[in-house]
Scaffold this motif. Structure first.
Motif, short mmCIF file in Angstrom:
data_model
loop_
_atom_site.label_atom_id
_atom_site.label_comp_id
_atom_site.label_asym_id
_atom_site.label_seq_id
_atom_site.Cartn_x
_atom_site.Cartn_y
_atom_site.Cartn_z
N SER A 109 0.82 -1.22 0.00
CA SER A 109 0.00 0.00 0.00
C SER A 109 0.86 1.27 0.00
N VAL A 110 1.97 1.25 0.74
CA VAL A 110 2.80 2.47 0.78
C VAL A 110 3.65 2.60 -0.49
N TRP A 111 4.08 1.48 -1.04
CA TRP A 111 4.87 1.54 -2.26
C TRP A 111 3.99 2.02 -3.43
N ALA A 112 2.72 1.65 -3.38
CA ALA A 112 1.81 2.03 -4.47
C ALA A 112 1.29 3.46 -4.34
N THR A 113 1.55 4.10 -3.20
CA THR A 113 1.03 5.46 -3.01
C THR A 113 2.13 6.51 -2.89
N PHE A 127 -0.88 -1.74 -10.48
CA PHE A 127 0.24 -2.58 -10.90
C PHE A 127 1.30 -2.70 -9.80
N THR A 128 1.62 -1.59 -9.18
CA THR A 128 2.65 -1.61 -8.13
C THR A 128 2.21 -2.43 -6.93
N ALA A 129 0.96 -2.27 -6.52
CA ALA A 129 0.46 -3.02 -5.36
C ALA A 129 0.54 -4.52 -5.61
N THR A 174 1.79 9.59 6.68
CA THR A 174 0.70 9.07 5.85
C THR A 174 0.82 9.62 4.43
N GLN A 175 0.71 8.75 3.44
CA GLN A 175 0.80 9.16 2.04
C GLN A 175 -0.61 9.28 1.46
N ILE A 176 -1.01 10.49 1.15
CA ILE A 176 -2.36 10.76 0.67
C ILE A 176 -2.47 10.47 -0.82
N VAL A 177 -3.53 9.78 -1.19
CA VAL A 177 -3.77 9.46 -2.60
C VAL A 177 -4.45 10.66 -3.26
N THR A 178 -3.93 11.04 -4.39
CA THR A 178 -4.49 12.19 -5.12
C THR A 178 -5.09 11.79 -6.47
N VAL A 179 -5.04 10.51 -6.80
CA VAL A 179 -5.56 10.03 -8.08
C VAL A 179 -7.08 9.89 -7.97
N THR A 180 -7.81 10.74 -8.66
CA THR A 180 -9.26 10.80 -8.54
C THR A 180 -9.94 9.49 -8.93
N SER A 181 -9.45 8.84 -9.97
CA SER A 181 -10.08 7.61 -10.45
C SER A 181 -10.01 6.50 -9.40
N VAL A 182 -9.00 6.53 -8.54
CA VAL A 182 -8.90 5.54 -7.46
C VAL A 182 -9.86 5.89 -6.33
N LEU A 261 -7.51 -1.49 0.10
CA LEU A 261 -7.34 -0.66 1.30
C LEU A 261 -7.02 0.78 0.92
N ILE A 262 -6.28 0.95 -0.16
CA ILE A 262 -5.99 2.29 -0.66
C ILE A 262 -7.28 2.99 -1.07
N ILE A 263 -8.15 2.26 -1.74
CA ILE A 263 -9.45 2.82 -2.14
C ILE A 263 -10.27 3.18 -0.91
N LEU A 264 -10.26 2.29 0.08
CA LEU A 264 -11.08 2.47 1.28
C LEU A 264 -10.62 3.64 2.14
N SER A 265 -9.31 3.76 2.31
CA SER A 265 -8.76 4.78 3.21
C SER A 265 -8.28 6.03 2.49
N GLY A 266 -8.03 5.92 1.19
CA GLY A 266 -7.53 7.06 0.43
C GLY A 266 -6.11 7.43 0.78
N SER A 267 -5.37 6.46 1.32
CA SER A 267 -3.99 6.74 1.72
C SER A 267 -3.19 5.46 1.83
N GLY A 268 -1.88 5.62 2.02
CA GLY A 268 -1.00 4.50 2.29
C GLY A 268 -0.24 4.76 3.58
N GLN A 269 -0.27 3.80 4.50
CA GLN A 269 0.39 3.98 5.78
C GLN A 269 1.17 2.72 6.15
N ASN A 270 2.26 2.89 6.88
CA ASN A 270 3.05 1.73 7.27
C ASN A 270 2.34 0.89 8.33
N THR A 271 1.26 1.44 8.92
CA THR A 271 0.50 0.67 9.90
C THR A 271 -0.66 -0.10 9.28
#
Length: 349
Positions: A109-113, A127-129, A174-182, A261-271
């Motif tokens: 999740s963090v590598w993909a975000t 693809f990365t996830a 926390t890495q915030i997702v900015t890709v609208t389509s996701v 999880l990225i879709i659900l939370s809109g972010s990537g976290q090490n936790t």
């Protein structure tokens, strides 16, 4: 002198002549041959538990629990851990264990975000996830199958390494997702007939997992390896390669779960994915998958996930402490194991 081959190891060899035709292995999702369809006591028990929980939720918090939005929330939350549990079911059925699934979800999740990944948009994140999940699963598989490491030790090492790498990538942020389509996939506007996309993804993974475990040679070999690895080897099954593929499958499920999880939370976290390994193992075990291997059930695992997710939701709605929730989960696990032993003693395996 010819070695006897148990029927539990029949599944077709990778090389050479096929073994003598004997009854193939059977998982709990499939009915016994020649005896007609039969009711799975374990699944019925879990359905009964789930019905009781729904009744409790409806009585204690009727307006909140039975609300359509809350039911959608339960299914959505169950979807992420459910996909991980499908992969875990395969690994446990083969006699293995994977303690690193939660850490792999976090790492994927963090590598993909990261900012660099998000520049490639939706496809780049997905693809990365998946690739990160597969890579981590490959390492586990190589260590277990060809490095001859005990699965507990190999996956425990991956747990520590993946968590550490995830922390290094995020630097604790926390890495915030900015890709609208996701992000749009997590919004109500994306629901199809009231069903969230994550639930549909979970349903697809479940159906594919059931078909692979119960209707393919790969599934029969998985059961055979878990039942008796040496007999499976004598039957012509490449046990090491099978185990490698199983840990790859677990990694793939973790990659898919990370994207969800990225879709659900809109972010990537090490936790992310914290304690997923315990929840996935518990759900598989109470569903009827033997921890010692040789029997697995996708349907039971999914029911186990729904039971745990519903418990969590009911406790949250009633403002009950999380420690009481953990005690309840522990009691359910103990009860499920006792039911397994009793039904096994009466020939229900």
């Amino acid at each position: 002198m010819t070695q006897p081959v148990s029927s539990a190891q029949q599944g077709g060899p990778d090389h050479g002549t096929a073994p003598a035709p004997v009854p193939g292995p059977r998982t709990k999702d499939a009915p016994a041959r020649g005896r007609g369809p039969r009711v799975d006591v374990r699944n019925l028990s879990l359905i009964g538990v789930l019905a009781v929980l729904i009744a409790v939720g409806g009585i204690t918090e009727p307006d909140a629990f039975l609300d359509t939005g809350n039911l959608q929330l339960i299914l959505t939350q169950a979807s992420v851990i459910g996909v991980v549990t499908v992969g875990m079911t395969f690994v446990i059925t083969s006699g293995g264990i994977d303690l690193s699934v939660g850490a792999m979800v976090a790492l994927a999740s963090v590598w993909a975000t990261t900012v660099a990944t998000q520049e490639y948009g939706f496809a780049g994140i997905l693809f990365t996830a998946i690739v990160v999940g597969l890579a981590a699963g490959l390492v586990n598989g190589l260590l277990v199958a060809y490095g001859r490491m005990v699965p507990f030790i190999a996956t425990l090492a991956m747990l520590a390494s993946a968590r550490g790498l995830a922390l290094q990538i995020t630097d604790g942020k926390t890495q915030i997702v900015t890709v609208t389509s996701v992000l749009d996939l997590g919004l109500p506007d994306s629901y199809v007939l009231g069903i969230p996309p994550l639930v549909m993804m979970f349903a697809a993974v479940t159906v594919i997992g059931w078909l692979v475990l119960n209707r393919t040679t790969f599934g029969r070999r998985t059961v055979a390896v878990g039942g008796n690895a040496e007999a499976a080897r004598l039957a012509g099954i490449d046990v090491r390669r099978q185990r490698l593929f199983l840990y790859l499958l677990s990694g793939l499920c973790c990659g898919i779960a990370a994207f969800m999880l990225i879709i659900l939370s809109g972010s990537g976290q090490n936790t992310n994915g914290n304690l997923y390994e315990l929840d996935a193992i518990a759900a598989a075990i109470i569903g009827g998958t033997l921890l010692s291997g040789g029997r697995g059930t996708i349907v039971g695992s999914v029911l186990g996930v729904l039971v745990f997710t519903t418990i969590t939701n009911i406790f949250a709605l009633n403002n009950l402490q999380s420690d009481v929730q953990q005690i309840a989960k522990g009691a359910i696990i103990v009860a499920a194991v006792l039911v397994q032993r009793r039904t096994s003693a009466h020939g229900e395996t």
